[in-house]
Design a protein around this motif. Structure first.
Motif, PDB file in Angstrom:
ATOM      1  N   CYS A  44       2.382   9.688 -45.089  1.00 60.48           N
ATOM      2  CA  CYS A  44       2.072   9.724 -43.652  1.00 60.48           C
ATOM      3  C   CYS A  44       2.864  10.855 -42.982  1.00 60.48           C
ATOM      4  O   CYS A  44       2.408  11.439 -41.996  1.00 60.48           O
ATOM      5  CB  CYS A  44       2.459   8.410 -42.976  1.00 60.48           C
ATOM      6  N   CYS A  47       1.715  14.431 -41.896  1.00 55.68           N
ATOM      7  CA  CYS A  47       1.028  14.634 -40.614  1.00 55.68           C
ATOM      8  C   CYS A  47       1.825  14.136 -39.408  1.00 55.68           C
ATOM      9  O   CYS A  47       1.522  14.512 -38.284  1.00 55.68           O
ATOM     10  CB  CYS A  47      -0.314  13.911 -40.623  1.00 55.68           C
ATOM     11  N   HIS A  48       2.785  13.246 -39.652  1.00 53.82           N
ATOM     12  CA  HIS A  48       3.516  12.642 -38.533  1.00 53.82           C
ATOM     13  C   HIS A  48       5.018  12.849 -38.684  1.00 53.82           C
ATOM     14  O   HIS A  48       5.538  12.771 -39.789  1.00 53.82           O
ATOM     15  CB  HIS A  48       3.293  11.120 -38.482  1.00 53.82           C
ATOM     16  N   ARG A  70       4.715   1.791 -27.335  1.00 57.60           N
ATOM     17  CA  ARG A  70       3.517   2.424 -26.769  1.00 57.60           C
ATOM     18  C   ARG A  70       2.473   1.385 -26.392  1.00 57.60           C
ATOM     19  O   ARG A  70       2.374   0.321 -26.992  1.00 57.60           O
ATOM     20  CB  ARG A  70       2.921   3.379 -27.785  1.00 57.60           C
ATOM     21  N   ALA A  74      -3.659   5.582 -30.664  1.00 56.24           N
ATOM     22  CA  ALA A  74      -4.646   6.666 -30.671  1.00 56.24           C
ATOM     23  C   ALA A  74      -5.516   6.649 -29.411  1.00 56.24           C
ATOM     24  O   ALA A  74      -6.661   7.092 -29.434  1.00 56.24           O
ATOM     25  CB  ALA A  74      -5.526   6.589 -31.929  1.00 56.24           C
ATOM     26  N   TRP A  87      -6.012  -0.053 -37.361  1.00 58.57           N
ATOM     27  CA  TRP A  87      -5.969   1.411 -37.295  1.00 58.57           C
ATOM     28  C   TRP A  87      -5.578   2.019 -38.639  1.00 58.57           C
ATOM     29  O   TRP A  87      -6.231   2.940 -39.140  1.00 58.57           O
ATOM     30  CB  TRP A  87      -4.987   1.869 -36.204  1.00 58.57           C
ATOM     31  N   ASN A  98     -11.755  11.752 -36.023  1.00 56.26           N
ATOM     32  CA  ASN A  98     -10.383  12.202 -35.755  1.00 56.26           C
ATOM     33  C   ASN A  98      -9.755  12.673 -37.073  1.00 56.26           C
ATOM     34  O   ASN A  98     -10.293  12.444 -38.163  1.00 56.26           O
ATOM     35  CB  ASN A  98      -9.579  11.090 -35.071  1.00 56.26           C
ATOM     36  N   MET A 100      -7.174  11.825 -38.783  1.00 52.80           N
ATOM     37  CA  MET A 100      -6.454  10.917 -39.704  1.00 52.80           C
ATOM     38  C   MET A 100      -7.451  10.279 -40.667  1.00 52.80           C
ATOM     39  O   MET A 100      -8.360   9.568 -40.251  1.00 52.80           O
ATOM     40  CB  MET A 100      -5.695   9.840 -38.924  1.00 52.80           C
TER      41      MET A 100
HETATM   42  C1  HEC Z   1      -4.091  14.122 -42.430  1.00 56.81           C
HETATM   43  C2  HEC Z   1      -3.171  13.766 -41.361  1.00 56.81           C
HETATM   44  C3  HEC Z   1      -2.760  12.320 -41.165  1.00 56.81           C
HETATM   45  C4  HEC Z   1      -2.252  11.450 -42.098  1.00 56.81           C
HETATM   46  C5  HEC Z   1      -2.047  11.673 -43.587  1.00 56.81           C
HETATM   47  C6  HEC Z   1      -1.911  10.246 -41.377  1.00 56.81           C
HETATM   48  N1  HEC Z   1      -2.205  10.385 -40.052  1.00 56.81           N
HETATM   49 FE1  HEC Z   1      -1.862   9.028 -38.597  1.00 56.81          FE
HETATM   50  N2  HEC Z   1      -2.780  10.214 -37.248  1.00 56.81           N
HETATM   51  C7  HEC Z   1      -3.256  11.476 -37.501  1.00 56.81           C
HETATM   52  C8  HEC Z   1      -3.886  12.006 -36.294  1.00 56.81           C
HETATM   53  C9  HEC Z   1      -4.540  13.353 -36.138  1.00 56.81           C
HETATM   54  C10 HEC Z   1      -3.768  11.003 -35.303  1.00 56.81           C
HETATM   55  C11 HEC Z   1      -4.269  11.044 -33.873  1.00 56.81           C
HETATM   56  C12 HEC Z   1      -5.594  10.315 -33.849  1.00 56.81           C
HETATM   57  C13 HEC Z   1      -6.189  10.184 -32.475  1.00 56.81           C
HETATM   58  O1  HEC Z   1      -5.427  10.073 -31.508  1.00 56.81           O
HETATM   59  O2  HEC Z   1      -7.409  10.145 -32.392  1.00 56.81           O
HETATM   60  C14 HEC Z   1      -3.044   9.899 -35.948  1.00 56.81           C
HETATM   61  C15 HEC Z   1      -2.678   8.758 -35.281  1.00 56.81           C
HETATM   62  C16 HEC Z   1      -1.863   7.773 -35.806  1.00 56.81           C
HETATM   63  C17 HEC Z   1      -1.299   6.679 -35.065  1.00 56.81           C
HETATM   64  C18 HEC Z   1      -1.453   6.443 -33.564  1.00 56.81           C
HETATM   65  C19 HEC Z   1      -0.361   7.217 -32.872  1.00 56.81           C
HETATM   66  C20 HEC Z   1      -0.411   7.166 -31.373  1.00 56.81           C
HETATM   67  O3  HEC Z   1       0.431   7.847 -30.754  1.00 56.81           O
HETATM   68  O4  HEC Z   1      -1.240   6.473 -30.788  1.00 56.81           O
HETATM   69  C21 HEC Z   1      -0.547   5.950 -35.933  1.00 56.81           C
HETATM   70  C22 HEC Z   1       0.240   4.701 -35.625  1.00 56.81           C
HETATM   71  C23 HEC Z   1      -0.666   6.575 -37.235  1.00 56.81           C
HETATM   72  N3  HEC Z   1      -1.463   7.685 -37.119  1.00 56.81           N
HETATM   73  C24 HEC Z   1      -0.070   6.111 -38.370  1.00 56.81           C
HETATM   74  C25 HEC Z   1      -0.243   6.696 -39.617  1.00 56.81           C
HETATM   75  C26 HEC Z   1       0.269   6.122 -40.842  1.00 56.81           C
HETATM   76  C27 HEC Z   1       1.082   4.849 -40.930  1.00 56.81           C
HETATM   77  C28 HEC Z   1      -0.114   6.958 -41.856  1.00 56.81           C
HETATM   78  C29 HEC Z   1       0.096   6.761 -43.327  1.00 56.81           C
HETATM   79  C30 HEC Z   1      -0.414   5.530 -43.878  1.00 56.81           C
HETATM   80  C31 HEC Z   1      -0.835   8.057 -41.258  1.00 56.81           C
HETATM   81  N4  HEC Z   1      -0.895   7.867 -39.904  1.00 56.81           N
HETATM   82  C32 HEC Z   1      -1.365   9.131 -41.969  1.00 56.81           C
HETATM   83  C33 HEC Z   1      -3.180  12.160 -38.682  1.00 56.81           C
HETATM   84  C34 HEC Z   1      -2.738  11.632 -39.886  1.00 56.81           C
END
Ligand code: HEC
Length: 121
Positions: A44, A47-48, A70, A74, A87, A98, A100
């Motif tokens: 994760c 990307c984060h 929060r 998203a 999510w 999106n 993710m």
């Molecule tokens: C390839 C990139 C990518 C990966 C890998 C990824 N994410 Fe994300 N994630 C994103 C993006 C881009 C968004 C914003 C989506 C939106 O707002 O529509 C997001 C949004 C989120 C959010 C909401 C954040 C908010 O501020 O509202 C959470 C929680 C989250 N991800 C958790 C995870 C977790 C846990 C993992 C691993 C299991 C993960 N992500 C893996 C790209 C990624």
């Protein structure tokens, strides 16, 4: 005589040491600890930016600091444990197109990850 006492003391100490190790090994990790391990394992953090996870400094998605406080996930779902699991399991269903991807996690893995995110106050 004195030497013998020392030998017994040494034996006693090593036994105690053995006990300690057993106790540590028997302790089960909490859901949040398992979640932190999973977050690191599945990447994760590519990307984060996620506090407490080594190397999690990605800039593709939003930073997950203070996730526990929060209001929305998203910008789509109210931030509750159930919705967070939803999510994490299915970001493409919640918000098609999106950046993710669906990460192919099981429900129990998503629950553990949710437990970790809930510690980020
Ligand atoms: C390839 C990139 C990518 C990966 C890998 C990824 N994410 Fe994300 N994630 C994103 C993006 C881009 C968004 C914003 C989506 C939106 O707002 O529509 C997001 C949004 C989120 C959010 C909401 C954040 C908010 O501020 O509202 C959470 C929680 C989250 N991800 C958790 C995870 C977790 C846990 C993992 C691993 C299991 C993960 N992500 C893996 C790209 C990624």
């Amino acid at each position: 005589m004195r030497k013998l006492t020392l030998v017994f003391m040494a034996a006693g100490l090593s036994l105690l040491g053995g006990c300690d190790i057993d106790t540590v090994a028997a302790e089960k990790p909490t859901a949040a600890q398992r979640g932190a391990d999973l977050i690191a394992e599945v990447g994760c953090g590519s990307c984060h930016t996620i506090p407490g996870i080594q190397g999690a400094n990605g800039l593709v998605g939003p930073p997950l600091d203070q996730m526990a406080r929060r209001i929305y996930i998203a910008g789509k779902l109210r931030n509750s444990p159930d919705n967070m699991v939803r999510w994490i399991l299915n970001p493409q269903k919640v918000s098609p197109g999106n950046a993710m991807p669906d990460m192919g996690l099981t429900e129990s893995q998503a629950e553990d990850i949710t437990a970790y995110l809930a510690t980020l106050e």
